[in-house]
Design an enzyme around this catalytic site. Structure first.
Site, PDB file in Angstrom:
ATOM      1  N   ASN A 126      30.540  40.212  44.632  1.00 14.08           N
ATOM      2  CA  ASN A 126      31.153  41.319  43.446  1.00 14.08           C
ATOM      3  C   ASN A 126      32.538  41.089  43.221  1.00 14.08           C
ATOM      4  OD1 ASN A 126      28.469  42.674  45.267  1.00 14.08           O
ATOM      5  ND2 ASN A 126      28.039  42.192  43.339  1.00 14.08           N
ATOM      6  N   ILE A 139      36.692  42.939  39.740  1.00 11.09           N
ATOM      7  CA  ILE A 139      35.193  43.551  40.755  1.00 11.09           C
ATOM      8  C   ILE A 139      34.241  44.182  39.787  1.00 11.09           C
ATOM      9  CG2 ILE A 139      34.538  45.800  42.022  1.00 11.09           C
ATOM     10  CD1 ILE A 139      38.028  46.151  42.335  1.00 11.09           C
ATOM     11  N   CYS A 140      33.179  43.760  40.216  1.00 12.94           N
ATOM     12  CA  CYS A 140      31.820  44.107  39.408  1.00 12.94           C
ATOM     13  C   CYS A 140      31.327  45.001  40.109  1.00 12.94           C
ATOM     14  CB  CYS A 140      30.592  42.657  39.278  1.00 12.94           C
ATOM     15  SG  CYS A 140      29.543  43.232  38.432  1.00 12.94           S
ATOM     16  N   LEU A 141      31.393  46.502  39.694  1.00 10.69           N
ATOM     17  CA  LEU A 141      31.063  47.693  39.935  1.00 10.69           C
ATOM     18  C   LEU A 141      30.640  48.649  38.915  1.00 10.69           C
ATOM     19  CD1 LEU A 141      30.288  49.347  42.901  1.00 10.69           C
ATOM     20  CD2 LEU A 141      32.477  50.200  42.594  1.00 10.69           C
TER      21      LEU A 141
END
Length: 199
Positions: free
Chosen positions: A83, A91-93
């Site tokens: 992620n 960041i993939c959040l």
């Protein structure tokens, strides 16, 4: 910086600095300037993960529209995680995008990022190559993530077999960083990594 954002982030900054929970989790935050619009975060790799023993730095930018919009956060320490981009640190959040709520705080963000290191979401990746390795070759993923933690985040675990492969590829005239990325991206298969570097 808008007054509402500045006042709120000053309060949250103090909350993080004084929080026993944050200190126990080995999370820190520091100002990059006196404006409170740029911060540097530090999170420790969680125990029982390939990131354990590593220290990861984050760049945190607070928008004028905070807290109605999330802070812009990226890793400045390189990391091997589904992620988080192994190249840019993006960041993939969800809480940093469409699931942000004005009630969330800097503390929430830092603790969530540390939790992400312990519980990756490979089906919603930021780095597709890492996510594929995470799902298809979990043992290789763990060794690779541990290796990157040792090299970039001061982690305690050396992976000598992986380091030897990097040395061999460097012996062919490639620089260390490129050799590491090629090998990591091709599951440490020397032939495939070398082909990739030569193409």
């Amino acid at each position: 910086m808008a007054n509402i954002a500045a006042a709120r982030i000053q309060r949250e900054f103090k909350e993080v600095v004084k929080s026993e929970e944050v200190e126990r989790c080995k999370i820190k935050v520091a100002l990059k300037n006196d404006m409170y619009n740029e911060l540097e975060g530090t999170i420790a790799g969680p125990p029982d993960t390939p990131y354990a023993g590593g220290t990861f730095k984050l760049e945190i930018k607070i928008p004028e529209t905070y807290p109605f919009n999330p802070p812009k956060v990226k890793f400045t320490t390189r990391i091997w995680h589904p992620n988080i981009s192994s190249v840019t640190g993006a960041i993939c959040l969800d809480i940093l995008k469409d699931q942000w709520a004005a009630a969330m705080t800097l503390r929430t963000v830092l603790l969530s990022l540390q939790a992400l290191l312990a519980a990756a979401e490979p089906d919603d990746p930021q780095d597709a190559v890492v996510a594929k390795q995470y799902k298809d070759c979990p043992e290789i993923f763990i060794k690779t993530a541990r290796h990157w933690t040792n090299i970039y985040a001061g982690g305690p675990h050396r992976e000598l077999d992986l380091e030897n492969k990097i040395t061999q590829v460097m012996g062919m005239g490639f620089d260390e960083g490129k050799a590491r990325v090629a090998l990591s991206s091709h599951n440490w298969d020397m032939e495939r990594a070398t082909e990739n570097l030569l193409s």
